[in-house]
Design a protein around this motif. Structure first.
Motif, PDB file in Angstrom:
ATOM      1  N   GLY A 146       0.878  -1.443   0.005  1.00 55.54           N
ATOM      2  CA  GLY A 146      -0.133   0.104   0.068  1.00 55.54           C
ATOM      3  C   GLY A 146       0.740   1.315  -0.048  1.00 55.54           C
ATOM      4  O   GLY A 146       0.283   2.472   0.044  1.00 55.54           O
ATOM      5  N   SER A 147       2.281   1.184  -0.145  1.00 57.55           N
ATOM      6  CA  SER A 147       3.026   2.336  -0.079  1.00 57.55           C
ATOM      7  C   SER A 147       3.793   2.643  -1.247  1.00 57.55           C
ATOM      8  O   SER A 147       4.161   1.809  -2.137  1.00 57.55           O
ATOM      9  CB  SER A 147       4.059   2.078   0.930  1.00 57.55           C
ATOM     10  N   SER A 148       3.975   4.044  -1.649  1.00 52.59           N
ATOM     11  CA  SER A 148       4.552   4.183  -2.818  1.00 52.59           C
ATOM     12  C   SER A 148       6.146   4.738  -2.626  1.00 52.59           C
ATOM     13  O   SER A 148       6.729   5.334  -3.514  1.00 52.59           O
ATOM     14  CB  SER A 148       3.990   5.323  -3.660  1.00 52.59           C
ATOM     15  N   ASN A 149       6.311   4.623  -1.177  1.00 57.45           N
ATOM     16  CA  ASN A 149       7.838   4.966  -0.844  1.00 57.45           C
ATOM     17  C   ASN A 149       8.749   3.589  -1.055  1.00 57.45           C
ATOM     18  O   ASN A 149       8.659   2.610  -0.781  1.00 57.45           O
ATOM     19  CB  ASN A 149       7.896   5.224   0.515  1.00 57.45           C
ATOM     20  N   LEU A 150       9.964   3.777  -1.901  1.00 55.82           N
ATOM     21  CA  LEU A 150      10.899   3.038  -2.031  1.00 55.82           C
ATOM     22  C   LEU A 150      11.356   2.317  -0.864  1.00 55.82           C
ATOM     23  O   LEU A 150      11.692   3.103  -0.003  1.00 55.82           O
ATOM     24  CB  LEU A 150      11.922   3.528  -3.076  1.00 55.82           C
ATOM     25  N   LYS A 151      11.570   0.942  -0.801  1.00 55.84           N
ATOM     26  CA  LYS A 151      12.055   0.514   0.298  1.00 55.84           C
ATOM     27  C   LYS A 151      13.628   0.629   0.135  1.00 55.84           C
ATOM     28  O   LYS A 151      14.148   1.176  -0.944  1.00 55.84           O
ATOM     29  CB  LYS A 151      11.621  -1.091   0.380  1.00 55.84           C
ATOM     30  N   SER A 152      14.438   0.770   1.292  1.00 57.10           N
ATOM     31  CA  SER A 152      15.701   0.844   1.129  1.00 57.10           C
ATOM     32  C   SER A 152      16.521  -0.146   0.190  1.00 57.10           C
ATOM     33  O   SER A 152      17.399  -0.076  -0.537  1.00 57.10           O
ATOM     34  CB  SER A 152      16.696   0.972   2.518  1.00 57.10           C
ATOM     35  N   SER A 153      15.797  -1.576   0.171  1.00 57.05           N
ATOM     36  CA  SER A 153      16.472  -2.541  -0.447  1.00 57.05           C
ATOM     37  C   SER A 153      16.588  -2.209  -2.091  1.00 57.05           C
ATOM     38  O   SER A 153      17.224  -2.677  -2.910  1.00 57.05           O
ATOM     39  CB  SER A 153      15.644  -3.775  -0.260  1.00 57.05           C
ATOM     40  N   GLY A 160      -7.448  -4.751  -3.882  1.00 49.69           N
ATOM     41  CA  GLY A 160      -7.430  -3.459  -3.215  1.00 49.69           C
ATOM     42  C   GLY A 160      -7.230  -3.640  -1.587  1.00 49.69           C
ATOM     43  O   GLY A 160      -6.976  -4.491  -0.947  1.00 49.69           O
ATOM     44  N   ARG A 161      -7.726  -2.629  -0.824  1.00 50.37           N
ATOM     45  CA  ARG A 161      -8.052  -2.708   0.488  1.00 50.37           C
ATOM     46  C   ARG A 161      -9.058  -3.679   0.768  1.00 50.37           C
ATOM     47  O   ARG A 161     -10.098  -3.896   0.116  1.00 50.37           O
ATOM     48  CB  ARG A 161      -8.123  -1.486   0.997  1.00 50.37           C
ATOM     49  N   ASN A 162      -9.277  -3.944   2.228  1.00 48.38           N
ATOM     50  CA  ASN A 162     -10.439  -4.711   2.654  1.00 48.38           C
ATOM     51  C   ASN A 162     -11.666  -3.940   2.415  1.00 48.38           C
ATOM     52  O   ASN A 162     -11.885  -2.709   2.657  1.00 48.38           O
ATOM     53  CB  ASN A 162     -10.181  -5.016   4.266  1.00 48.38           C
ATOM     54  N   GLY A 163     -12.634  -4.761   1.845  1.00 48.66           N
ATOM     55  CA  GLY A 163     -14.040  -3.936   1.696  1.00 48.66           C
ATOM     56  C   GLY A 163     -14.262  -3.556   0.078  1.00 48.66           C
ATOM     57  O   GLY A 163     -15.558  -2.947  -0.065  1.00 48.66           O
ATOM     58  N   MET A 164     -13.234  -3.322  -0.744  1.00 42.74           N
ATOM     59  CA  MET A 164     -13.299  -2.693  -1.881  1.00 42.74           C
ATOM     60  C   MET A 164     -13.874  -3.785  -2.941  1.00 42.74           C
ATOM     61  O   MET A 164     -13.519  -4.879  -2.660  1.00 42.74           O
ATOM     62  CB  MET A 164     -11.903  -2.198  -2.329  1.00 42.74           C
ATOM     63  N   ASP A 165     -14.672  -3.213  -3.606  1.00 46.43           N
ATOM     64  CA  ASP A 165     -15.445  -4.135  -4.731  1.00 46.43           C
ATOM     65  C   ASP A 165     -14.300  -4.084  -5.800  1.00 46.43           C
ATOM     66  O   ASP A 165     -13.255  -3.198  -5.917  1.00 46.43           O
ATOM     67  CB  ASP A 165     -16.619  -3.600  -5.208  1.00 46.43           C
ATOM     68  N   GLU A 166     -14.376  -4.706  -6.844  1.00 49.21           N
ATOM     69  CA  GLU A 166     -13.154  -5.049  -7.925  1.00 49.21           C
ATOM     70  C   GLU A 166     -13.295  -3.513  -8.827  1.00 49.21           C
ATOM     71  O   GLU A 166     -12.007  -3.408  -8.827  1.00 49.21           O
ATOM     72  CB  GLU A 166     -14.180  -5.755  -8.976  1.00 49.21           C
ATOM     73  N   GLN A 167     -14.062  -2.557  -8.816  1.00 50.80           N
ATOM     74  CA  GLN A 167     -13.730  -1.344  -9.616  1.00 50.80           C
ATOM     75  C   GLN A 167     -13.069  -0.498  -8.711  1.00 50.80           C
ATOM     76  O   GLN A 167     -12.180   0.197  -9.139  1.00 50.80           O
ATOM     77  CB  GLN A 167     -15.032  -0.535 -10.309  1.00 50.80           C
ATOM     78  N   GLU A 168     -13.427  -0.584  -7.354  1.00 48.60           N
ATOM     79  CA  GLU A 168     -12.958   0.369  -6.417  1.00 48.60           C
ATOM     80  C   GLU A 168     -11.152   0.004  -6.328  1.00 48.60           C
ATOM     81  O   GLU A 168     -10.193   0.643  -6.269  1.00 48.60           O
ATOM     82  CB  GLU A 168     -13.418   0.126  -5.036  1.00 48.60           C
ATOM     83  N   ALA A 169     -11.053  -1.472  -6.105  1.00 44.87           N
ATOM     84  CA  ALA A 169      -9.789  -1.885  -6.233  1.00 44.87           C
ATOM     85  C   ALA A 169      -8.711  -1.735  -7.421  1.00 44.87           C
ATOM     86  O   ALA A 169      -7.723  -1.003  -7.141  1.00 44.87           O
ATOM     87  CB  ALA A 169      -9.763  -3.490  -6.164  1.00 44.87           C
ATOM     88  N   TYR A 170      -9.727  -1.518  -8.590  1.00 44.04           N
ATOM     89  CA  TYR A 170      -8.981  -1.158  -9.811  1.00 44.04           C
ATOM     90  C   TYR A 170      -8.434   0.225  -9.762  1.00 44.04           C
ATOM     91  O   TYR A 170      -7.162   0.432 -10.001  1.00 44.04           O
ATOM     92  CB  TYR A 170      -9.746  -1.418 -11.176  1.00 44.04           C
ATOM     93  N   PHE A 171      -9.199   1.288  -9.293  1.00 42.11           N
ATOM     94  CA  PHE A 171      -8.714   2.551  -9.167  1.00 42.11           C
ATOM     95  C   PHE A 171      -7.580   2.871  -8.249  1.00 42.11           C
ATOM     96  O   PHE A 171      -6.828   3.832  -8.246  1.00 42.11           O
ATOM     97  CB  PHE A 171      -9.950   3.538  -9.080  1.00 42.11           C
ATOM     98  N   TYR A 172      -8.013   2.098  -6.977  1.00 43.45           N
ATOM     99  CA  TYR A 172      -6.980   2.278  -6.048  1.00 43.45           C
ATOM    100  C   TYR A 172      -5.557   1.872  -6.396  1.00 43.45           C
ATOM    101  O   TYR A 172      -4.499   2.512  -6.100  1.00 43.45           O
ATOM    102  CB  TYR A 172      -7.352   1.544  -4.895  1.00 43.45           C
ATOM    103  N   ASN A 173      -5.618   0.635  -7.016  1.00 46.72           N
ATOM    104  CA  ASN A 173      -4.322   0.118  -7.803  1.00 46.72           C
ATOM    105  C   ASN A 173      -3.786   0.877  -8.783  1.00 46.72           C
ATOM    106  O   ASN A 173      -2.395   0.897  -8.906  1.00 46.72           O
ATOM    107  CB  ASN A 173      -4.315  -1.376  -8.385  1.00 46.72           C
ATOM    108  N   MET A 174      -4.588   1.687  -9.586  1.00 45.98           N
ATOM    109  CA  MET A 174      -4.282   2.452 -10.626  1.00 45.98           C
ATOM    110  C   MET A 174      -3.391   3.750  -9.908  1.00 45.98           C
ATOM    111  O   MET A 174      -2.121   4.141 -10.387  1.00 45.98           O
ATOM    112  CB  MET A 174      -5.226   2.840 -11.347  1.00 45.98           C
ATOM    113  N   LYS A 175      -3.607   4.179  -8.943  1.00 45.11           N
ATOM    114  CA  LYS A 175      -3.295   5.684  -8.299  1.00 45.11           C
ATOM    115  C   LYS A 175      -1.795   4.969  -7.529  1.00 45.11           C
ATOM    116  O   LYS A 175      -0.837   5.419  -7.571  1.00 45.11           O
ATOM    117  CB  LYS A 175      -4.338   6.053  -7.112  1.00 45.11           C
ATOM    118  N   LEU A 176      -2.026   4.020  -6.997  1.00 40.39           N
ATOM    119  CA  LEU A 176      -0.848   3.057  -6.236  1.00 40.39           C
ATOM    120  C   LEU A 176       0.218   2.943  -7.315  1.00 40.39           C
ATOM    121  O   LEU A 176       1.532   3.423  -6.920  1.00 40.39           O
ATOM    122  CB  LEU A 176      -1.218   1.859  -5.343  1.00 40.39           C
ATOM    123  N   SER A 177      -0.201   2.421  -8.117  1.00 41.77           N
ATOM    124  CA  SER A 177       1.108   1.859  -9.381  1.00 41.77           C
ATOM    125  C   SER A 177       1.564   3.303  -9.939  1.00 41.77           C
ATOM    126  O   SER A 177       2.597   3.293 -10.231  1.00 41.77           O
ATOM    127  CB  SER A 177       0.329   1.038 -10.269  1.00 41.77           C
TER     128      SER A 177
END
Length: 234
Positions: free
Chosen positions: A98-105, A143-160
């Motif tokens: 769920g994070s967009s911050n690069l891990k140190s690895s 996506g996050r818990n409780g999200m339907d398919e479309q909500e998960a799609y847009f959540y993952n779009m923003k995250l990616s």
């Protein structure tokens, strides 16, 4: 009183019959058609030669990239394919969930990878043929818990999208001078959510493979080949 029919004989030796005239026109048409076909064939052969040279260039670029990173790919859990895609496959190394911050690895990998990557692309053989350096972020479908398919799609779009922007910003900060300017003019950040999976999303191992970051190269070879195909269709 009967009318006298007078037949006039054409003694003009230079006159042509209708059949002769049509034959002459047909010959001219055939000659023009042959000339056009020869010209088209010559142009097609030329474009085919160009496309073949560009395919060879892509193969050379693949070989140079593989030679450069052969010893690192397994360590990084990465791979390179013939489409000039370098794929980082271990999501636990890249970002926290769920994070967009690069891990140190992942930052440590990019420190080693990206300057060398750009150095290969700026080789005299390739530098004028690089149209785009695509950084692509991919997610699995959940996506996050409780999200339907479309909500998960847009959540993952923003995250990616956020993740690829973070990668691009970090990578550009590793460069300087003309190198950073050249790279910035060609680099793009592309968040693709879950629309291009490389494995099934029904299992955790498949979902894990789909959470990845890819560096892809677009050369002008692709446009040359497309142009040749359009030319052939016409």
């Amino acid at each position: 009183m009967s009318k006298k029919i007078i037949e006039i004989e054409d003694n003009n030796q230079f006159s042509l019959s209708t059949g002769d005239l049509m034959a002459a026109l047909l010959l001219i048409f055939v000659l023009l058609l042959i000339g056009t076909m020869l010209k088209l064939q010559e142009e097609f052969d030329s474009k085919s030669d160009i496309a073949e040279r560009y395919k060879e260039l892509q193969l050379e670029l693949y070989n140079d990239l593989y030679d450069e990173f052969e010893d690192d790919l397994e360590v990084w859990d990465a791979e390179i394919d013939s489409a000039l895609t370098i794929r980082f496959k271990e999501p636990d190394v890249l970002f926290d969930a769920g994070s967009s911050n690069l891990k140190s690895s992942f930052a440590e990998i990019l420190n080693v990878f990206f300057p060398r990557y750009i150095n290969v692309l700026q080789n005299d053989k390739y530098i004028e043929h690089i149209e785009e350096i695509r950084i692509e972020g991919h997610t699995s479908i959940e996506g996050r818990n409780g999200m339907d398919e479309q909500e998960a799609y847009f959540y993952n779009m923003k995250l990616s999208q956020d993740r690829t922007r973070s990668v691009l910003q970090y990578c550009l900060n590793l460069l300087d001078g003309n190198t950073v300017a050249w790279t910035r003019d060609r680099a793009t950040a592309n968040g693709l959510s879950s629309v291009k999976p490389i494995a099934e999303n029904q299992t955790e191992s498949g979902r894990k493979q789909n959470r990845r970051v890819e560096f892809r190269i677009k050369t002008d070879a692709e446009e040359q080949i497309r142009e040749m195909l359009r030319y052939a269709e016409n």
